[in-house]
Write a protein that holds these residues in place. Structure first.
Motif, short mmCIF file in Angstrom:
data_model
loop_
_atom_site.label_atom_id
_atom_site.label_comp_id
_atom_site.label_asym_id
_atom_site.label_seq_id
_atom_site.Cartn_x
_atom_site.Cartn_y
_atom_site.Cartn_z
N ASP A 56 89.57 -105.35 0.32
CA ASP A 56 88.55 -104.67 -0.18
C ASP A 56 87.33 -104.04 0.91
O ASP A 56 86.25 -103.62 0.68
N ARG A 57 88.07 -104.12 2.20
CA ARG A 57 87.07 -103.65 3.41
C ARG A 57 87.43 -102.29 3.57
O ARG A 57 88.38 -101.94 3.71
N MET A 58 86.19 -101.56 3.37
CA MET A 58 86.21 -100.20 3.61
C MET A 58 85.52 -99.79 4.76
O MET A 58 84.50 -100.28 5.21
N VAL A 59 86.02 -98.82 5.66
CA VAL A 59 85.53 -98.37 6.98
C VAL A 59 85.43 -96.70 6.81
O VAL A 59 86.56 -96.33 6.59
N ILE A 60 84.59 -96.24 7.12
CA ILE A 60 84.16 -94.79 7.26
C ILE A 60 83.94 -94.27 8.63
O ILE A 60 83.34 -95.14 9.37
N GLY A 61 84.57 -93.23 8.75
CA GLY A 61 84.33 -92.60 10.29
C GLY A 61 84.86 -91.30 10.47
O GLY A 61 85.46 -90.81 9.42
N ILE A 62 84.85 -90.83 11.68
CA ILE A 62 85.23 -89.43 11.98
C ILE A 62 86.37 -89.39 12.57
O ILE A 62 86.72 -90.36 13.57
N VAL A 63 87.47 -88.90 12.38
CA VAL A 63 88.69 -88.92 12.73
C VAL A 63 88.73 -88.08 14.20
O VAL A 63 88.43 -87.17 14.50
N LYS A 64 89.14 -89.12 15.09
CA LYS A 64 89.38 -88.85 16.33
C LYS A 64 90.95 -88.55 16.71
O LYS A 64 91.23 -87.47 17.55
N GLU A 65 91.72 -89.10 16.11
CA GLU A 65 93.13 -89.21 16.17
C GLU A 65 93.84 -89.72 14.91
O GLU A 65 93.70 -90.61 14.33
N PHE A 66 94.80 -88.78 14.26
CA PHE A 66 95.62 -89.11 13.29
C PHE A 66 97.21 -88.92 13.54
O PHE A 66 97.55 -87.56 13.59
N VAL A 67 97.91 -89.92 13.81
CA VAL A 67 99.37 -89.57 14.05
C VAL A 67 100.32 -90.36 13.12
O VAL A 67 100.43 -91.32 13.25
N PRO A 68 100.61 -89.59 12.06
CA PRO A 68 101.62 -90.29 11.05
C PRO A 68 103.06 -90.16 11.74
O PRO A 68 103.70 -89.24 11.96
N ALA A 69 103.37 -91.37 11.83
CA ALA A 69 104.91 -91.48 12.52
C ALA A 69 105.69 -92.70 11.93
O ALA A 69 104.77 -93.55 11.21
N ASN A 70 106.63 -93.04 12.27
CA ASN A 70 107.53 -94.01 12.18
C ASN A 70 107.75 -94.87 13.38
O ASN A 70 107.93 -94.39 14.43
N PRO A 71 107.61 -96.13 13.24
CA PRO A 71 107.55 -96.94 12.28
C PRO A 71 105.99 -97.20 11.75
O PRO A 71 105.69 -97.82 10.64
N HIS A 72 104.93 -96.83 12.64
CA HIS A 72 103.51 -96.86 12.14
C HIS A 72 102.82 -95.74 12.36
O HIS A 72 102.86 -95.08 13.24
N THR A 73 101.73 -95.57 11.81
CA THR A 73 100.92 -94.49 11.81
C THR A 73 99.63 -95.05 12.75
O THR A 73 99.23 -95.82 12.60
N LYS A 74 99.39 -94.47 13.41
CA LYS A 74 97.99 -94.34 14.49
C LYS A 74 96.99 -93.58 13.87
O LYS A 74 96.68 -92.50 13.66
N ILE A 75 95.73 -94.44 13.68
CA ILE A 75 94.55 -93.65 13.21
C ILE A 75 93.41 -94.17 14.02
O ILE A 75 92.99 -95.45 14.32
N VAL A 76 92.65 -93.09 14.63
CA VAL A 76 91.61 -93.67 15.60
C VAL A 76 90.46 -92.94 14.83
O VAL A 76 90.38 -91.65 14.74
N LEU A 77 89.30 -93.74 14.73
CA LEU A 77 88.14 -93.26 14.14
C LEU A 77 86.93 -93.59 14.85
O LEU A 77 86.94 -94.59 15.39
N GLU A 78 86.06 -92.63 14.81
CA GLU A 78 84.63 -92.71 15.46
C GLU A 78 83.79 -93.38 14.67
O GLU A 78 83.56 -93.02 13.31
N VAL A 79 83.31 -94.67 14.72
CA VAL A 79 82.92 -95.46 13.57
C VAL A 79 81.35 -95.75 14.09
O VAL A 79 81.30 -96.27 15.22
N THR A 80 80.34 -95.60 13.26
CA THR A 80 78.94 -95.91 13.47
C THR A 80 78.45 -97.04 12.59
O THR A 80 78.54 -96.93 11.45
N ASP A 81 78.13 -98.32 13.11
CA ASP A 81 77.77 -99.35 12.26
C ASP A 81 76.83 -100.35 13.17
O ASP A 81 75.99 -99.67 13.97
N GLU A 82 76.25 -101.54 12.52
CA GLU A 82 75.49 -102.29 13.22
C GLU A 82 75.77 -102.55 14.95
O GLU A 82 75.19 -102.81 15.52
#
Length: 118
Positions: free
Chosen positions: A33-59
């Protein structure tokens, strides 16, 4: 004889290493149930794993965090299509955290900028 022994060892060790690499053992998949909101820096849908890099701002401040995700095949079956997630989009990830508490996690679901979930 030495070549045979080395080849035999390689045949035993290599699959173990590959299995460990493709394992989700470093993620706590019991936390769903953990939700992370961020701006996409990189989204690489691939096999065997997708890579997602987000710019996140939190505490902890603003930083880039890398997430691992399902395969391209799984995302496609889940409704993802080319162009749904672009660099600069604000998205939400439902992400299982790492067991050691470090940044990152395993993207269980993606909620795109237009609200589409896959």
């Amino acid at each position: 004889m030495k070549k045979s022994l080395l080849l035999g060892l390689a045949m035993i060790v290599a699959p173990c290493l590959a299995s460990a690499h493709h394992s989700a053992a470093r993620f706590d998949l019991s936390i769903r149930d953990r939700m992370v909101i961020g701006i996409v820096k990189e989204f690489v849908p691939a096999n065997p794993h997708t890579k997602i890099v987000l710019e996140v701002t939190d505490e902890k401040g603003t930083r880039d965090i890398e997430f691992e995700g399902h395969s391209l095949n799984n995302y496609y079956r889940g409704g993802w299509r080319e162009g749904m997630v672009k660099v600069g989009d604000k998205i939400t990830l439902n992400a299982a955290p790492t067991k050691d508490g470090s940044d990152g996690g395993y993207a269980l679901a993606v909620i795109a900028a237009d609200g589409t979930r896959f």
